[in-house]
Motif scaffolding. Sequence first.
Motif, PDB file in Angstrom:
ATOM      1  N   LEU A  53     -39.509 -65.519  28.176  1.00 16.69           N
ATOM      2  CA  LEU A  53     -38.239 -64.772  28.113  1.00 16.69           C
ATOM      3  C   LEU A  53     -38.322 -63.510  28.967  1.00 16.69           C
ATOM      4  O   LEU A  53     -37.333 -63.077  29.551  1.00 16.69           O
ATOM      5  CB  LEU A  53     -37.909 -64.380  26.663  1.00 16.69           C
ATOM      6  CG  LEU A  53     -37.546 -65.512  25.705  1.00 16.69           C
ATOM      7  CD1 LEU A  53     -37.354 -64.961  24.285  1.00 16.69           C
ATOM      8  CD2 LEU A  53     -36.297 -66.247  26.162  1.00 16.69           C
ATOM      9  N   GLY A  54     -39.521 -62.928  29.028  1.00 16.04           N
ATOM     10  CA  GLY A  54     -39.696 -61.690  29.777  1.00 16.04           C
ATOM     11  C   GLY A  54     -40.141 -61.908  31.211  1.00 16.04           C
ATOM     12  O   GLY A  54     -40.410 -60.940  31.924  1.00 16.04           O
ATOM     13  N   GLY A  68     -26.981 -63.994  33.086  1.00 21.62           N
ATOM     14  CA  GLY A  68     -26.402 -64.907  34.072  1.00 21.62           C
ATOM     15  C   GLY A  68     -27.240 -65.160  35.303  1.00 21.62           C
ATOM     16  O   GLY A  68     -26.914 -66.011  36.124  1.00 21.62           O
ATOM     17  N   GLN A  69     -28.364 -64.448  35.423  1.00 22.47           N
ATOM     18  CA  GLN A  69     -29.202 -64.630  36.617  1.00 22.47           C
ATOM     19  C   GLN A  69     -30.465 -65.422  36.258  1.00 22.47           C
ATOM     20  O   GLN A  69     -31.200 -65.043  35.343  1.00 22.47           O
ATOM     21  CB  GLN A  69     -29.580 -63.252  37.169  1.00 22.47           C
ATOM     22  CG  GLN A  69     -30.372 -63.346  38.449  1.00 22.47           C
ATOM     23  CD  GLN A  69     -30.507 -61.987  39.135  1.00 22.47           C
ATOM     24  OE1 GLN A  69     -29.923 -60.977  38.697  1.00 22.47           O
ATOM     25  NE2 GLN A  69     -31.280 -61.950  40.199  1.00 22.47           N
ATOM     26  N   LYS A  75     -39.545 -64.884  43.280  1.00 23.08           N
ATOM     27  CA  LYS A  75     -40.822 -64.450  43.890  1.00 23.08           C
ATOM     28  C   LYS A  75     -41.385 -63.271  43.089  1.00 23.08           C
ATOM     29  O   LYS A  75     -40.638 -62.480  42.521  1.00 23.08           O
ATOM     30  CB  LYS A  75     -40.576 -64.013  45.330  1.00 23.08           C
ATOM     31  CG  LYS A  75     -40.203 -65.180  46.222  1.00 23.08           C
ATOM     32  CD  LYS A  75     -40.890 -65.055  47.607  1.00 23.08           C
ATOM     33  CE  LYS A  75     -40.818 -66.333  48.388  1.00 23.08           C
ATOM     34  NZ  LYS A  75     -39.407 -66.764  48.639  1.00 23.08           N
ATOM     35  N   ASP A  76     -42.718 -63.154  43.097  1.00 18.51           N
ATOM     36  CA  ASP A  76     -43.391 -62.134  42.288  1.00 18.51           C
ATOM     37  C   ASP A  76     -42.795 -60.734  42.442  1.00 18.51           C
ATOM     38  O   ASP A  76     -42.503 -60.075  41.457  1.00 18.51           O
ATOM     39  CB  ASP A  76     -44.883 -62.064  42.629  1.00 18.51           C
ATOM     40  CG  ASP A  76     -45.651 -63.188  41.950  1.00 18.51           C
ATOM     41  OD1 ASP A  76     -45.029 -63.915  41.148  1.00 18.51           O
ATOM     42  OD2 ASP A  76     -46.851 -63.335  42.224  1.00 18.51           O
ATOM     43  N   GLY A  77     -42.644 -60.299  43.676  1.00 16.36           N
ATOM     44  CA  GLY A  77     -42.155 -58.936  43.926  1.00 16.36           C
ATOM     45  C   GLY A  77     -40.766 -58.731  43.344  1.00 16.36           C
ATOM     46  O   GLY A  77     -40.491 -57.718  42.682  1.00 16.36           O
ATOM     47  N   ALA A  78     -39.900 -59.702  43.563  1.00 12.77           N
ATOM     48  CA  ALA A  78     -38.522 -59.613  43.068  1.00 12.77           C
ATOM     49  C   ALA A  78     -38.519 -59.623  41.544  1.00 12.77           C
ATOM     50  O   ALA A  78     -37.760 -58.899  40.897  1.00 12.77           O
ATOM     51  CB  ALA A  78     -37.694 -60.781  43.602  1.00 12.77           C
ATOM     52  N   LEU A  79     -39.409 -60.430  40.970  1.00 13.51           N
ATOM     53  CA  LEU A  79     -39.467 -60.545  39.509  1.00 13.51           C
ATOM     54  C   LEU A  79     -39.980 -59.238  38.878  1.00 13.51           C
ATOM     55  O   LEU A  79     -39.436 -58.776  37.875  1.00 13.51           O
ATOM     56  CB  LEU A  79     -40.374 -61.718  39.126  1.00 13.51           C
ATOM     57  CG  LEU A  79     -40.417 -62.076  37.651  1.00 13.51           C
ATOM     58  CD1 LEU A  79     -39.027 -62.379  37.105  1.00 13.51           C
ATOM     59  CD2 LEU A  79     -41.338 -63.270  37.419  1.00 13.51           C
ATOM     60  N   ILE A  80     -40.977 -58.655  39.493  1.00  9.20           N
ATOM     61  CA  ILE A  80     -41.505 -57.374  38.987  1.00  9.20           C
ATOM     62  C   ILE A  80     -40.393 -56.332  38.992  1.00  9.20           C
ATOM     63  O   ILE A  80     -40.179 -55.611  38.020  1.00  9.20           O
ATOM     64  CB  ILE A  80     -42.719 -56.913  39.825  1.00  9.20           C
ATOM     65  CG1 ILE A  80     -43.924 -57.812  39.526  1.00  9.20           C
ATOM     66  CG2 ILE A  80     -43.064 -55.442  39.538  1.00  9.20           C
ATOM     67  CD1 ILE A  80     -45.088 -57.635  40.481  1.00  9.20           C
ATOM     68  N   ASP A  81     -39.649 -56.287  40.073  1.00 18.84           N
ATOM     69  CA  ASP A  81     -38.559 -55.336  40.182  1.00 18.84           C
ATOM     70  C   ASP A  81     -37.454 -55.646  39.160  1.00 18.84           C
ATOM     71  O   ASP A  81     -36.911 -54.750  38.519  1.00 18.84           O
ATOM     72  CB  ASP A  81     -38.003 -55.379  41.618  1.00 18.84           C
ATOM     73  CG  ASP A  81     -37.100 -54.196  41.884  1.00 18.84           C
ATOM     74  OD1 ASP A  81     -37.591 -53.067  41.783  1.00 18.84           O
ATOM     75  OD2 ASP A  81     -35.903 -54.409  42.146  1.00 18.84           O
ATOM     76  N   PHE A  82     -37.177 -56.920  38.992  1.00 20.78           N
ATOM     77  CA  PHE A  82     -36.151 -57.320  38.026  1.00 20.78           C
ATOM     78  C   PHE A  82     -36.551 -56.908  36.605  1.00 20.78           C
ATOM     79  O   PHE A  82     -35.742 -56.349  35.860  1.00 20.78           O
ATOM     80  CB  PHE A  82     -35.933 -58.843  38.093  1.00 20.78           C
ATOM     81  CG  PHE A  82     -34.796 -59.303  37.228  1.00 20.78           C
ATOM     82  CD1 PHE A  82     -33.497 -59.297  37.708  1.00 20.78           C
ATOM     83  CD2 PHE A  82     -35.012 -59.703  35.912  1.00 20.78           C
ATOM     84  CE1 PHE A  82     -32.435 -59.692  36.903  1.00 20.78           C
ATOM     85  CE2 PHE A  82     -33.955 -60.097  35.103  1.00 20.78           C
ATOM     86  CZ  PHE A  82     -32.667 -60.094  35.600  1.00 20.78           C
TER      87      PHE A  82
END
Length: 231
Positions: A53-54, A68-69, A75-82
Amino acid sequence: MIILKTTNLSKVYNPDTVPVHALKDVSISFEKGEFTSIVGPSGSGKTTLLNMLGGLDNPTSGTVEVDGQVITGMKDGALIDFRLHNIGFVFQHYNLIPVFTALENVSFIMLLQNRKKDEMEARARNLLEAVGLGERLDARPKQLSGGQQQRVAVARALASEPKFILADEPTANLDSASAMNLLDIMEKMNREQNITFIFSTHDQRVIDRARRVVTMVDGAISKDERMKEAV
Ligand code: ADP
Ligand code: ADP
């Protein structure tokens, strides 16, 4: 409003050696403002579900959507930021940074978000006051009790203004007075600020405080109960 949703989520650990089917086709949604407990025997998949979930671990199949996203496969970088901007975490072992003070532990996540220094410090102070630690801003984790450390962790989880907070066994290492105090604080934030909490627990007194109880057995959801609002 649904803010978190899984669709046919499955997780198999060690697929090539001794496969463990930790999650089996779990589809579940969570709404804004929930105060939900995930329960079930040890090994039933609670931690695995919370990790998915996280976005802390990847499912074997299925998807997780936050507001909704779809976060699965990011990608790792985008996920960390998200994660940094959308999800708050509280762990069983508090996981505070030992060399940082309470104030620094809470501020740090906002530093990563590039917030202004003044705004950051004011917010960290307010959050620590809200969890009853306004007098301990400069204390380091080892100078605080377990209950106090976990309250710092809750303040830290809230600092980034996440859409929801995931807490894996947040009271497991606390004595019962500290556990109830932590629940009081979480409940108040939920009631007054509509903060969404999803927490796993073994503790019946904690379960009794939840407004929705999701029971896991053997990697699947066996029950999903909504409690009547206490008056
Ligand atoms: P719970 O949180 O309900 O105790 P977990 O999600 O930790 O359950 O574990 C679910 C199942 O997955 C258990 O059989 C556990 O041993 C197994 N498991 C958890 N993490 C791993 C891992 N990293 N590698 C292999 N098996 C794991
Ligand atoms: P909990 O009961 O709080 O879910 P556990 O003690 O089951 O936690 O697991 C602690 C850590 O060990 C977790 O990170 C989990 O992923 C990992 N783990 C659990 N079971 C296994 C396993 N069979 N093999 C490898 N790692 C595991």
